[in-house]
Write a protein that holds these residues in place. Structure first.
Motif, mmCIF file in Angstrom:
data_model
loop_
_atom_site.group_PDB
_atom_site.id
_atom_site.type_symbol
_atom_site.label_atom_id
_atom_site.label_comp_id
_atom_site.label_asym_id
_atom_site.label_seq_id
_atom_site.Cartn_x
_atom_site.Cartn_y
_atom_site.Cartn_z
ATOM 1 N N PHE A 35 0.794 -0.772 0.014
ATOM 2 C CA PHE A 35 0.022 0.036 0.013
ATOM 3 C C PHE A 35 0.945 0.854 -0.015
ATOM 4 N N THR A 36 0.088 1.760 -0.968
ATOM 5 C CA THR A 36 1.539 3.555 -1.280
ATOM 6 C C THR A 36 0.901 5.089 -0.995
ATOM 7 N N LEU A 37 0.646 5.070 -0.127
ATOM 8 C CA LEU A 37 0.385 6.935 -0.155
ATOM 9 C C LEU A 37 1.435 7.521 -1.019
ATOM 10 N N VAL A 38 -0.077 8.417 -1.781
ATOM 11 C CA VAL A 38 0.545 9.350 -2.687
ATOM 12 C C VAL A 38 -0.010 10.797 -2.553
ATOM 13 N N SER A 39 0.087 11.904 -1.724
ATOM 14 C CA SER A 39 -0.049 12.587 -1.433
ATOM 15 C C SER A 39 0.892 14.048 -2.057
ATOM 16 N N ALA A 40 0.023 14.765 -2.210
ATOM 17 C CA ALA A 40 0.980 16.263 -1.667
ATOM 18 C C ALA A 40 1.634 16.711 -0.381
ATOM 19 N N ARG A 41 1.603 16.160 0.662
ATOM 20 C CA ARG A 41 2.300 16.299 1.614
ATOM 21 C C ARG A 41 3.614 16.229 1.525
ATOM 22 N N ALA A 42 4.008 16.712 2.689
ATOM 23 C CA ALA A 42 5.269 16.346 2.865
ATOM 24 C C ALA A 42 5.686 14.924 3.919
ATOM 25 N N PRO A 43 6.816 14.181 4.133
ATOM 26 C CA PRO A 43 6.929 13.413 4.450
ATOM 27 C C PRO A 43 6.776 13.314 6.079
ATOM 28 N N MET A 44 7.125 14.069 7.010
ATOM 29 C CA MET A 44 6.177 14.277 8.482
ATOM 30 C C MET A 44 4.905 14.596 8.262
ATOM 31 N N GLU A 45 4.235 14.802 7.604
ATOM 32 C CA GLU A 45 2.943 14.700 7.329
ATOM 33 C C GLU A 45 2.440 13.720 7.089
ATOM 34 N N MET A 46 3.616 12.545 6.579
ATOM 35 C CA MET A 46 2.497 11.789 6.352
ATOM 36 C C MET A 46 2.804 10.945 6.943
ATOM 37 N N ALA A 47 4.153 11.267 8.227
ATOM 38 C CA ALA A 47 4.302 9.457 9.143
ATOM 39 C C ALA A 47 3.416 9.385 10.035
ATOM 40 N N GLU A 48 2.605 9.380 10.699
ATOM 41 C CA GLU A 48 1.377 9.730 11.529
ATOM 42 C C GLU A 48 1.031 7.757 10.656
ATOM 43 N N VAL A 49 0.271 8.451 9.639
ATOM 44 C CA VAL A 49 -1.028 7.717 9.071
ATOM 45 C C VAL A 49 0.085 6.192 8.295
ATOM 46 N N MET A 50 1.508 6.290 7.636
ATOM 47 C CA MET A 50 2.315 5.347 7.668
ATOM 48 C C MET A 50 2.702 4.785 9.141
ATOM 49 N N ASP A 51 3.038 4.911 9.848
ATOM 50 C CA ASP A 51 2.697 4.058 11.030
ATOM 51 C C ASP A 51 1.648 3.840 11.840
ATOM 52 N N LYS A 52 0.542 3.995 12.096
ATOM 53 C CA LYS A 52 -0.652 3.468 11.987
ATOM 54 C C LYS A 52 -0.779 1.611 10.880
ATOM 55 N N LEU A 53 -0.508 2.743 9.506
ATOM 56 C CA LEU A 53 -0.579 1.639 8.841
ATOM 57 C C LEU A 53 0.872 0.694 8.553
ATOM 58 N N ALA A 54 1.570 0.737 9.176
ATOM 59 C CA ALA A 54 2.880 -0.112 8.906
ATOM 60 C C ALA A 54 3.292 -0.452 7.507
ATOM 61 N N LEU A 55 3.738 0.626 7.309
ATOM 62 C CA LEU A 55 3.464 0.852 5.682
ATOM 63 C C LEU A 55 5.781 0.678 5.702
ATOM 64 N N ASN A 56 5.655 -0.498 4.618
ATOM 65 C CA ASN A 56 7.400 -0.503 4.985
ATOM 66 C C ASN A 56 7.764 -0.006 2.704
ATOM 67 N N THR A 57 6.837 0.125 2.369
ATOM 68 C CA THR A 57 6.857 0.388 0.886
ATOM 69 C C THR A 57 6.997 1.960 0.667
ATOM 70 N N PRO A 58 7.615 1.698 -0.425
ATOM 71 C CA PRO A 58 7.875 2.560 -1.435
ATOM 72 C C PRO A 58 6.483 4.115 -1.323
ATOM 73 N N GLN A 59 6.280 5.204 -0.654
ATOM 74 C CA GLN A 59 5.125 6.309 -0.540
ATOM 75 C C GLN A 59 6.010 8.077 -1.255
ATOM 76 N N ILE A 60 4.446 8.226 -1.805
ATOM 77 C CA ILE A 60 5.029 9.290 -2.416
ATOM 78 C C ILE A 60 4.420 10.382 -2.304
ATOM 79 N N GLY A 61 5.434 11.057 -1.601
ATOM 80 C CA GLY A 61 4.689 13.215 -1.011
ATOM 81 C C GLY A 61 4.989 13.855 -2.083
ATOM 82 N N PHE A 62 4.687 15.340 -1.644
ATOM 83 C CA PHE A 62 4.476 16.072 -2.289
ATOM 84 C C PHE A 62 4.174 16.134 -4.132
ATOM 85 N N ASN A 63 2.938 15.344 -4.547
ATOM 86 C CA ASN A 63 2.778 15.148 -5.117
ATOM 87 C C ASN A 63 3.488 14.025 -6.518
#
Length: 269
Positions: A35-63
């Protein structure tokens, strides 16, 4: 069979309070699909959701301007496209001089900056629980080894939004993309920062096909992402023209629409 799922954050996997519900977390984890989050957000703004989902796949920030992994609480950059520093500085100066009432802030890889604390900063803080570093742009751009991934303008009046957006679009700024991501947010990134670019990186890395992919979105900046996959899902709360182009429509972000689709649409694919 779906082998990878991509999801926008605001208005999609997050509710209107900027939170991911326990129900969405539970269902996403139960799929056991990368599962990959794809967001306009910065990594620091994605971190809480990444931790809750225990994501260890590549993530996409800043659009799509940043493709990264979080390893041992550290951001590991896999690929990035930042704004050319001279262009970022020029835009900040133009906004500061022409529209001093506008809330303006900007992001490096690990930090959020602003010249003043205002109503717009308070709004972003209510979504992310983060506070920016207050610094003059002149001081910021004298620092060594800096980068700017996103400029963020928060504008509450729609007439002002249109005025500011049109002014910036009319300027000869090169190498940037200027997009209104919501009624109040105007975001500027590298013109190479596209959600589709981030997805292509993961497709190439994992040797996937469009038929292997499912993606969730609600806004116009999600269209390049949704067009990359054979199974695009649009939230019920999306704009009407987004709904018209949807292959699947799920419940709204206030109704755990991502989780609902994973329970009711995913098994049929």
């Amino acid at each position: 069979m779906i082998k990878h799922i991509f999801s926008d954050m605001d208005g999609t996997i997050l509710n209107d309070e900027g939170d991911i519900t326990d129900r969405n977390v539970q269902i996403i984890k139960q799929t056991n699909i990368p599962f990959t989050l794809v967001s306009a957000r910065a990594p620091m703004e994605m971190a809480e959701v990444m931790d809750k989902l225990a994501l260890n796949t590549p993530q996409i920030g800043f659009n799509g301007g940043l493709i990264f992994e979080k390893i041992d609480q550290e951001i590991q950059v896999l690929d990035s496209e930042s704004i050319e520093l001279a262009t970022a500085q020029k835009i900040i100066q133009e906004v500061r001089d022409k529209f001093p009432q506008i809330s303006l802030s900007w992001y490096s890889l690990n930090n959020w900056y602003t010249e003043k604390h205002d109503r717009g900063i308070d709004l972003e803080n209510s979504y992310t629980n983060l506070n920016p570093e207050v610094v003059t742009s002149d001081d910021f751009f004298t620092q060594p080894n800096i980068e700017v991934y996103k400029l963020m303008l928060i504008i509450f009046e729609q007439t002002a939004m249109q005025e500011v957006k049109q002014y910036l679009l009319d300027q000869p700024f090169s190498g940037v993309s200027i997009q209104q991501s919501s009624d109040t947010y105007l975001e500027i990134t590298s013109d190479k920062a596209l959600k589709s670019r981030g997805i292509q990186f993961i497709i190439d890395q994992e040797k996937l096909e469009p038929s292997d992919l499912m993606a969730f979105g609600d806004g116009h900046n999600d269209l390049p992402m949704l067009q990359m996959v054979d199974n695009p899902v649009v939230m019920k709360n999306a704009l009407p023209d987004m709904l018209e182009n949807a292959k699947f429509i799920t419940k709204s972000n206030q109704e755990d629409g991502v989780g609902y689709a994973l329970e009711h649409i995913l098994p049929e694919l």
